[in-house]
Design an enzyme around this catalytic site. Structure first.
Site, PDB file in Angstrom:
ATOM      1  N   PHE A 238     -11.204  -4.421  -5.947  1.00 29.55           N
ATOM      2  CA  PHE A 238     -11.777  -3.156  -5.491  1.00 29.55           C
ATOM      3  C   PHE A 238     -12.826  -2.725  -6.507  1.00 29.55           C
ATOM      4  O   PHE A 238     -12.788  -3.171  -7.666  1.00 29.55           O
ATOM      5  CB  PHE A 238     -10.680  -2.092  -5.407  1.00 29.55           C
TER       6      PHE A 238
ATOM      7  N   HIS B 135     -17.790   8.861  -0.406  1.00 32.58           N
ATOM      8  CA  HIS B 135     -17.514   7.427  -0.240  1.00 32.58           C
ATOM      9  C   HIS B 135     -18.769   6.795   0.329  1.00 32.58           C
ATOM     10  O   HIS B 135     -19.378   7.331   1.252  1.00 32.58           O
ATOM     11  CB  HIS B 135     -16.330   7.245   0.709  1.00 32.58           C
TER      12      HIS B 135
ATOM     13  N   GLU C 216     -13.351   0.236   1.539  1.00 30.87           N
ATOM     14  CA  GLU C 216     -14.014  -0.529   0.486  1.00 30.87           C
ATOM     15  C   GLU C 216     -13.537  -1.984   0.480  1.00 30.87           C
ATOM     16  O   GLU C 216     -14.203  -2.870  -0.060  1.00 30.87           O
ATOM     17  CB  GLU C 216     -13.674   0.142  -0.852  1.00 30.87           C
TER      18      GLU C 216
ATOM     19  N   HIS D 273     -15.370  12.428   0.719  1.00 28.81           N
ATOM     20  CA  HIS D 273     -14.124  11.672   0.819  1.00 28.81           C
ATOM     21  C   HIS D 273     -12.990  12.215  -0.033  1.00 28.81           C
ATOM     22  O   HIS D 273     -11.845  12.266   0.389  1.00 28.81           O
ATOM     23  CB  HIS D 273     -14.441  10.233   0.400  1.00 28.81           C
TER      24      HIS D 273
ATOM     25  N   LEU E   9     -13.936   6.766   7.759  1.00 23.82           N
ATOM     26  CA  LEU E   9     -14.044   5.820   6.652  1.00 23.82           C
ATOM     27  C   LEU E   9     -14.139   4.357   7.073  1.00 23.82           C
ATOM     28  O   LEU E   9     -13.466   3.921   7.997  1.00 23.82           O
ATOM     29  CB  LEU E   9     -12.826   5.978   5.741  1.00 23.82           C
TER      30      LEU E   9
ATOM     31  N   ARG F   8     -17.857   3.961  -6.785  1.00 18.01           N
ATOM     32  CA  ARG F   8     -18.324   4.532  -5.515  1.00 18.01           C
ATOM     33  C   ARG F   8     -19.553   5.431  -5.651  1.00 18.01           C
ATOM     34  O   ARG F   8     -20.426   5.435  -4.786  1.00 18.01           O
ATOM     35  CB  ARG F   8     -17.196   5.348  -4.893  1.00 18.01           C
TER      36      ARG F   8
ATOM     37  N   ARG G 168     -13.310   9.007  -9.023  1.00 16.68           N
ATOM     38  CA  ARG G 168     -12.059   8.253  -8.884  1.00 16.68           C
ATOM     39  C   ARG G 168     -12.339   6.820  -8.451  1.00 16.68           C
ATOM     40  O   ARG G 168     -13.153   6.591  -7.560  1.00 16.68           O
ATOM     41  CB  ARG G 168     -11.170   8.914  -7.824  1.00 16.68           C
TER      42      ARG G 168
ATOM     43  N   GLN H 135     -16.238  13.151  -4.443  1.00 11.94           N
ATOM     44  CA  GLN H 135     -16.597  11.757  -4.187  1.00 11.94           C
ATOM     45  C   GLN H 135     -17.124  11.582  -2.767  1.00 11.94           C
ATOM     46  O   GLN H 135     -16.429  11.886  -1.802  1.00 11.94           O
ATOM     47  CB  GLN H 135     -15.379  10.861  -4.371  1.00 11.94           C
TER      48      GLN H 135
HETATM   49  P1  FAD Z   1      -1.931  14.209   1.501  1.00  6.96           P
HETATM   50  O1  FAD Z   1      -1.379  12.878   1.747  1.00  6.96           O
HETATM   51  O2  FAD Z   1      -3.176  14.541   2.193  1.00  6.96           O
HETATM   52  O3  FAD Z   1      -0.905  15.274   1.956  1.00  6.96           O
HETATM   53  C1  FAD Z   1      -1.220  16.647   1.957  1.00  6.96           C
HETATM   54  C2  FAD Z   1      -0.072  17.343   2.613  1.00  6.96           C
HETATM   55  O4  FAD Z   1      -0.180  18.737   2.408  1.00  6.96           O
HETATM   56  C3  FAD Z   1       0.006  17.145   4.125  1.00  6.96           C
HETATM   57  O5  FAD Z   1       1.350  16.978   4.472  1.00  6.96           O
HETATM   58  C4  FAD Z   1      -0.516  18.475   4.667  1.00  6.96           C
HETATM   59  O6  FAD Z   1      -0.028  18.772   5.948  1.00  6.96           O
HETATM   60  C5  FAD Z   1       0.038  19.411   3.627  1.00  6.96           C
HETATM   61  N1  FAD Z   1      -0.615  20.718   3.532  1.00  6.96           N
HETATM   62  C6  FAD Z   1      -1.905  20.991   3.240  1.00  6.96           C
HETATM   63  N2  FAD Z   1      -2.098  22.329   3.217  1.00  6.96           N
HETATM   64  C7  FAD Z   1      -0.899  22.899   3.496  1.00  6.96           C
HETATM   65  C8  FAD Z   1      -0.438  24.246   3.631  1.00  6.96           C
HETATM   66  N3  FAD Z   1      -1.246  25.284   3.465  1.00  6.96           N
HETATM   67  N4  FAD Z   1       0.856  24.454   3.934  1.00  6.96           N
HETATM   68  C9  FAD Z   1       1.703  23.418   4.109  1.00  6.96           C
HETATM   69  N5  FAD Z   1       1.336  22.126   4.002  1.00  6.96           N
HETATM   70  C10 FAD Z   1       0.053  21.884   3.694  1.00  6.96           C
HETATM   71  N6  FAD Z   1      -6.619   6.284  -1.849  1.00  6.96           N
HETATM   72  C11 FAD Z   1      -6.190   5.124  -2.404  1.00  6.96           C
HETATM   73  O7  FAD Z   1      -5.692   5.116  -3.522  1.00  6.96           O
HETATM   74  N7  FAD Z   1      -6.330   3.948  -1.736  1.00  6.96           N
HETATM   75  C12 FAD Z   1      -6.857   3.876  -0.500  1.00  6.96           C
HETATM   76  O8  FAD Z   1      -6.930   2.798   0.074  1.00  6.96           O
HETATM   77  C13 FAD Z   1      -7.322   5.096   0.117  1.00  6.96           C
HETATM   78  N8  FAD Z   1      -7.878   5.097   1.369  1.00  6.96           N
HETATM   79  C14 FAD Z   1      -8.200   6.291   1.966  1.00  6.96           C
HETATM   80  C15 FAD Z   1      -8.676   6.306   3.280  1.00  6.96           C
HETATM   81  C16 FAD Z   1      -8.999   7.505   3.919  1.00  6.96           C
HETATM   82  C17 FAD Z   1      -9.511   7.491   5.330  1.00  6.96           C
HETATM   83  C18 FAD Z   1      -8.844   8.726   3.222  1.00  6.96           C
HETATM   84  C19 FAD Z   1      -9.195  10.037   3.852  1.00  6.96           C
HETATM   85  C20 FAD Z   1      -8.375   8.719   1.913  1.00  6.96           C
HETATM   86  C21 FAD Z   1      -8.065   7.510   1.277  1.00  6.96           C
HETATM   87  N9  FAD Z   1      -7.576   7.484  -0.039  1.00  6.96           N
HETATM   88  C22 FAD Z   1      -7.163   6.300  -0.606  1.00  6.96           C
HETATM   89  C23 FAD Z   1      -7.295   8.729  -0.743  1.00  6.96           C
HETATM   90  C24 FAD Z   1      -5.830   9.065  -0.588  1.00  6.96           C
HETATM   91  O9  FAD Z   1      -5.364   8.678   0.684  1.00  6.96           O
HETATM   92  C25 FAD Z   1      -5.583  10.551  -0.755  1.00  6.96           C
HETATM   93  O10 FAD Z   1      -6.254  11.013  -1.886  1.00  6.96           O
HETATM   94  C26 FAD Z   1      -4.093  10.787  -0.942  1.00  6.96           C
HETATM   95  O11 FAD Z   1      -3.365  10.222   0.125  1.00  6.96           O
HETATM   96  C27 FAD Z   1      -3.773  12.257  -1.083  1.00  6.96           C
HETATM   97  O12 FAD Z   1      -2.373  12.370  -1.127  1.00  6.96           O
HETATM   98  P2  FAD Z   1      -1.675  13.752  -1.375  1.00  6.96           P
HETATM   99  O13 FAD Z   1      -0.199  13.490  -1.390  1.00  6.96           O
HETATM  100  O14 FAD Z   1      -2.298  14.432  -2.526  1.00  6.96           O
HETATM  101  O15 FAD Z   1      -2.076  14.574  -0.067  1.00  6.96           O
END
Ligand code: FAD
Length: 633
Positions: free
Chosen positions: A121, A249, A266, A388, A263, A322, A423, A247
């Site tokens: 990556f 992407h 990558e 992103h 998306l 990125r 990142r 970021q």
């Molecule tokens: P999330 O998984 O987004 O979870 C947030 C949670 O908070 C959800 O359950 C939501 O419902 C809840 N929430 C939000 N606001 C509230 C509220 N007010 N009240 C109650 N609940 C709330 N990263 C990598 O390392 N590798 C990858 O291959 C990769 N691919 C990606 C592909 C895409 C399309 C995207 C968008 C991102 C990608 N990323 C990747 C980044 C990574 O997926 C995210 O940064 C990461 O999953 C965020 O995780 P999190 O647990 O912080 O939040």
């Protein structure tokens, strides 16, 4: 009706992505009664959308990998602005967290000899991303949820109630945090389907709400990413850092308009895909910045040899971090060498056999066939930058995840520091597991330290939260605007004026517009009732997007240099005097923020020693390098 359902917990985790679930598992394991709240359905978080993989220096594919190399790559990727302690903990603990996932039942793709496979990556020296095809995120979410079910089964055996120690409240949005005597006392929100109110009394809250992309017009993020955790933290008195770093992407879909921003992983480039402009030129060779000159191939031949012989060749420039790739694409399109729909070509069809493409990139094949009628085994994709990931977030203690508000913790994308100014791909999934666990532990220890003296929610605060939630309904009679109209204006402002390339006058204009949008946000109006009313949901989310956008615009205007996910047209160069400066934001009332500068803590000498002096000199000022081995004879 102002009725509020009330629950009592030790730890409340807001967010059910990887960070929230891992934090909740840890808190429950520490014997804490834990609630998990998610705005979306349980199982639908951004984590599930992750495609490429989870970075951890296990050394399964290249035994030269270890935590020091991963730490170095992460710091380099973040242009040395990262909180180095977080980057250290992350690099050291990520392998254990990935192996632990397999003990919970996860199954990653395998190498020929049966180890967890790891893929290349951008910015990672060695193949490092544990993955499941190009649909990696589903596996951590499925597994962490399964782990929660298994803990509930244990609880059932012991207490006769599955939900006695850990309970999920899904489709529940939190809109306010409560404090008493300066410390966390609970939170308030509503059930999306019924619109009824709910309150949680709890001395410890973990924010794991993810990112902020919905403040921008073109984004890979889904409807949930409205910066709720960022805004909740600010309003509770916590600080945000690094908010100028967003970021973009490099590869989002650009066509058709309905899917713009979605998306394109990558992994396409990691597995051999190349970027070309409308003249057919592999243009990334023209965009290797000085700081990366020694690490990246300067000819197509060398770049191509790297895929089979990485030890004796330098990496293809398509795999630069990125921010570098996104800026290069932006420049090509601006120079008139873009594709018909305003992107560049990403081609894997001439690089891999169709069977390989279908095996390694099944989701991308499906996505382009279904959404754009493009067969990526035969034709190139059209791609361009998309908003992103937010590097900025709640300023936390690296070891425990606690913010400056006692009892308020943050993990995952809504926390700040770990990734510095940019990142690396794959470093988020590992961040969620490492710091999710640490936050769960930190929150549990904090609760233990209270020894039963829990702050109680102040009833007048609870009443005020109900008033705030209901406000958009009373504005309807006063002729307030539709929240969707105001949201579009906000997205356009951020996209056009605080986007991928920034200028002082445009950002000043953005801040003025945001003040106007603030006035309009205060009076947005919603009709109908509280049952699954998307207008009402957006009206409440809009307050958060606005506050977060103010933070991004203010910090971006202040930082007079270009670094990682912050590019200034008027200050195009990275400046060592800015490397050690953190921009800290705190809330001033409902919709205003104040910015201060803070010195970054100098890196521990043993960590500085991981790098060669010649490389550090590109980022650090001379006097910062006194502790390095090369300076001590
Ligand atoms: P999330 O998984 O987004 O979870 C947030 C949670 O908070 C959800 O359950 C939501 O419902 C809840 N929430 C939000 N606001 C509230 C509220 N007010 N009240 C109650 N609940 C709330 N990263 C990598 O390392 N590798 C990858 O291959 C990769 N691919 C990606 C592909 C895409 C399309 C995207 C968008 C991102 C990608 N990323 C990747 C980044 C990574 O997926 C995210 O940064 C990461 O999953 C965020 O995780 P999190 O647990 O912080 O939040």
């Amino acid at each position: 009706d102002r009725d509020v359902e009330i629950h009592d917990y030790d730890v409340v985790v807001i967010g059910a992505g990887g960070a929230g679930l891992r934090a909740a598992i840890e808190a429950r394991a520490q014997g804490k009664r834990t609630a998990i709240i998610s705005k979306s359905l349980f199982g639908k978080a951004h984590t599930v959308m992750a495609e490429g993989g989870c970075a951890a220096a296990m050394g399964n594919v290249n035994p030269n990998d270890n935590w020091r190399v991963h730490f170095g790559d992460t710091m380099r990727g973040g242009k040395f602005l990262n909180n180095w302690r977080m980057a250290e903990l992350h690099a050291k603990e990520a392998p254990d967290r990935v192996w632990e996932m397999e003990t919970y039942g996860a199954l990653f793709d395998r190498t020929k000899d049966g180890k967890i496979s790891q893929r290349n990556f951008g910015g990672h020296t060695y193949p490092r991303l544990a993955h499941v095809g190009d649909r990696t995120g589903l596996e951590p979410i499925r597994t962490l949820q399964q782990k929660i079910v298994s803990l509930q089964q244990e609880d059932f055996k012991a207490t006769g109630d599955y939900e006695s120690n850990i309970r999920v409240f899904h489709e529940t949005t939190i809109t306010d945090l409560f404090k008493a005597d300066g410390a966390i006392a609970g939170c308030f929100g509503y059930f999306r389907s019924t619109g009824r109110f709910v309150r949680f009394n709890a001395p410890a809250i973990v924010l794991a709400t993810g990112g902020v992309g919905k403040s921008y017009s073109v984004t890979s993020n889904s409807w949930e990413y409205t910066g709720d955790g960022h805004a909740l933290a600010l309003r509770a008195g916590a600080t945000l850092i690094n908010m100028e770093f967003l970021q973009f992407h490099p590869t989002g879909m650009v066509w058709p308009p309905s899917v713009k921003g979605i998306l394109v992983t990558e992994s396409v480039r990691g597995d051999g895909g190349v970027l070309r402009n409308s003249e057919g030129k592999r243009f990334m060779f023209d965009y290797i910045a000085d700081v990366f000159k020694d690490l990246y191939a300067t000819s197509e031949e060398e770049a191509d040899r790297w895929y089979t012989d990485p030890d004796n060749n330098r990496r293809p420039p398509e795999l630069l971090p990125r921010d570098e790739v996104a800026r290069a694409i932006n420049s090509e399109v601006k120079a008139g060498r873009g594709t018909p729909h305003g992107g560049v070509f990403l081609d894997v069809s001439t690089r891999l056999k169709p069977e390989e493409i279908l095996k390694r990139l099944p989701s991308m094949h499906h996505q382009f066939k279904e959404l754009a009628d493009v067969d990526i085994t035969k034709e190139p994709m059209e791609v361009g930058p998309t908003c992103h990931y937010v590097m900025g977030g709640v300023e936390v203690d690296p070891d425990t995840g606690m913010s400056r508000v006692p009892g308020l913790f943050a993990a995952g994308e809504c926390s700040g520091g770990m990734h510095g100014s940019n990142r690396l791909g794959g470093n988020s999934l590992s961040d969620l597991l490492v710091f999710g666990r640490r936050c769960g532990l930190g929150a549990s220890e904090y609760v233990d330290g209270l020894a039963g003296r829990r702050p109680a929610v102040i009833e007048s605060d609870a009443e005020a939260a109900v008033d705030r939630a209901l406000l958009p309904f009373s504005s309807a009679t006063e002729g307030g605007e539709n929240p969707f109209v105001v949201h579009l204006e906000l997205q356009k402002t951020m996209h056009e004026l605080v986007g991928i390339i920034r200028k002082a006058d445009e950002m000043e204009m953005a801040l003025k517009k945001l003040e106007d949008i603030a006035t309009r946000t205060r009076t947005v109006a919603v009709e109908g009732d509280r049952k699954f009313n998307p207008n009402w949901h957006l009206a409440l989310d809009l307050r958060n997007m606005l506050l977060v956008s103010m933070c991004v615009a203010k910090a971006a205007l202040e930082r007079q240099e270009s670094r990682g996910g912050h590019t200034r047209d008027d200050f195009p160069v990275m400046d060592a005097d800015w490397r050690h400066v953190l921009l800290v934001l705190e809330a001033l009332g409902e919709d205003n923020v104040e910015l201060t500068r803070k010195e970054q803590i100098p890196m521990r000498p043993d960590l500085l020693d991981i790098f060669e002096m010649d490389e550090l000199k590109k980022y650090f000022t001379g006097e910062e390098l006194g502790g390095h081995r090369a300076d001590q004879g």
